[in-house]
Write a protein that holds these residues in place. Structure first.
Motif, PDB file in Angstrom:
ATOM      1  N   PHE A  75       0.923  -1.256   0.145  1.00  0.00           N
ATOM      2  CA  PHE A  75      -0.083   0.118  -0.154  1.00  0.00           C
ATOM      3  C   PHE A  75       0.852   1.147  -0.002  1.00  0.00           C
ATOM      4  O   PHE A  75       0.560   2.254  -0.698  1.00  0.00           O
ATOM      5  CB  PHE A  75      -0.850   0.031   0.975  1.00  0.00           C
ATOM      6  N   SER A  76       1.807   1.464   0.882  1.00  0.00           N
ATOM      7  CA  SER A  76       2.784   2.551   0.651  1.00  0.00           C
ATOM      8  C   SER A  76       3.546   2.604  -0.596  1.00  0.00           C
ATOM      9  O   SER A  76       3.920   3.828  -0.971  1.00  0.00           O
ATOM     10  CB  SER A  76       3.991   2.117   1.950  1.00  0.00           C
ATOM     11  N   ILE A  78       2.079   1.759  -3.493  1.00  0.00           N
ATOM     12  CA  ILE A  78       0.993   2.176  -4.563  1.00  0.00           C
ATOM     13  C   ILE A  78       0.586   3.489  -4.410  1.00  0.00           C
ATOM     14  O   ILE A  78       0.482   4.254  -5.614  1.00  0.00           O
ATOM     15  CB  ILE A  78      -0.360   1.280  -4.308  1.00  0.00           C
ATOM     16  N   THR A  79       0.648   4.027  -3.385  1.00  0.00           N
ATOM     17  CA  THR A  79       0.314   5.757  -3.409  1.00  0.00           C
ATOM     18  C   THR A  79       1.357   6.307  -2.465  1.00  0.00           C
ATOM     19  O   THR A  79       1.893   5.978  -1.442  1.00  0.00           O
ATOM     20  CB  THR A  79      -1.155   5.962  -2.510  1.00  0.00           C
ATOM     21  N   VAL A  84      -1.458   6.992   4.159  1.00  0.00           N
ATOM     22  CA  VAL A  84      -1.041   5.690   4.061  1.00  0.00           C
ATOM     23  C   VAL A  84       0.099   5.189   4.598  1.00  0.00           C
ATOM     24  O   VAL A  84       0.258   4.289   5.408  1.00  0.00           O
ATOM     25  CB  VAL A  84      -1.174   5.385   2.574  1.00  0.00           C
ATOM     26  N   THR A 141      -5.683   3.194   0.116  1.00  0.00           N
ATOM     27  CA  THR A 141      -5.092   2.804  -0.948  1.00  0.00           C
ATOM     28  C   THR A 141      -6.117   2.748  -2.135  1.00  0.00           C
ATOM     29  O   THR A 141      -6.182   2.943  -3.411  1.00  0.00           O
ATOM     30  CB  THR A 141      -4.081   1.720  -0.790  1.00  0.00           C
ATOM     31  N   CYS A 142      -7.222   1.903  -1.666  1.00  0.00           N
ATOM     32  CA  CYS A 142      -8.237   1.451  -2.714  1.00  0.00           C
ATOM     33  C   CYS A 142      -9.085   2.766  -3.067  1.00  0.00           C
ATOM     34  O   CYS A 142      -9.369   3.039  -4.363  1.00  0.00           O
ATOM     35  CB  CYS A 142      -9.227   0.776  -2.063  1.00  0.00           C
ATOM     36  N   HIS A 144      -7.519   5.666  -3.293  1.00  0.00           N
ATOM     37  CA  HIS A 144      -6.426   6.456  -4.408  1.00  0.00           C
ATOM     38  C   HIS A 144      -6.580   5.792  -5.645  1.00  0.00           C
ATOM     39  O   HIS A 144      -6.597   6.439  -6.850  1.00  0.00           O
ATOM     40  CB  HIS A 144      -5.072   6.137  -3.783  1.00  0.00           C
TER      41      HIS A 144
END
Length: 214
Positions: A75-76, A78-79, A84, A141-142, A144
């Motif tokens: 997650f870190s 991805i965005t 996050v 994250t989702c 984003h």
């Protein structure tokens, strides 16, 4: 048609794979926990039983956190959102502290029944809070991915399911956290379901990224 905006495809391939790889420690945990824990819960075991299974107990503790830790790293990546990264970092720190508390249960605590161990209660608290922090990172994250039109439908569904399951867990565990009942006696939702949902997100993301790169 699904489009990928802002992030180049290559920057998301690795976190997508991490979400898929997280299934491996999940399967290993489920297999090993079954042979390590005696009774309906770890709290029903006594110190002698834990001592006999010390190595397996610690391996299970590590396997318990690995799926969600891998998810937090993904997650870190991805965005770039600060919230996050902060939630993921806090969650990982809490789960590392959980493993340390479990080590204290095995090698420091001499309480006869594990349910009466203050170290075990601390480990459960750290585990719950650590998972919740990373659950929130997953939801953001989702969101984003939905906003940037990266697998938006999958991100929306997984984000909503993660949020709903997290809220249900809060409702179940909050009375115990406030002292209304024993934490070890509280039965919540299976938190290991969430890495499965995140693996679905990772699989769809990876499939779309590889299709775009062709």
């Amino acid at each position: 048609m699904t489009q990928i905006l802002r992030e180049p495809a290559t920057s998301l391939v690795r976190p997508a794979r991490l979400l898929l790889i997280a299934l491996l420690p999940l399967v290993a945990f489920m297999a090993m926990a079954h042979t390590t824990v005696v009774g309906n819960s770890a709290g029903e075991m006594n110190a002698a039983q834990v001592d006999d299974r010390a190595l397996r107990w610690m391996i299970v503790a590590v396997l318990w956190i690995l799926p969600v830790v891998l998810g937090a790293v993904a997650f870190s990546a991805i965005t770039a959102g600060r919230a996050v990264k902060v939630l993921a970092t806090v969650g990982i720190a809490l789960l590392i502290a959980y493993v340390a508390a479990q080590a204290a249960v095995v090698w420091i605590d001499d309480t006869y029944l594990i349910a009466d161990s203050s170290w075990f209660a601390l480990a459960m608290l750290l585990s719950i809070l650590g998972w919740w922090a990373i659950d929130l990172a997953a939801v953001l994250t989702c969101l984003h991915l939905f906003r940037t039109k990266v697998v938006p439908r999958t991100a929306l569904v997984i984000g909503i399911l993660t949020a709903v399951l997290t809220l249900l867990e809060v409702a179940i565990y909050l009375p115990a956290l406030l002292g209304a009942q024993e934490l070890h006696a509280t039965v919540g939702l299976p938190p290991m379901l969430l890495p499965v949902l995140w693996a679905i997100l990772g699989g769809v993301l990876w499939r779309n990224l590889t299709a775009v790169s062709r």
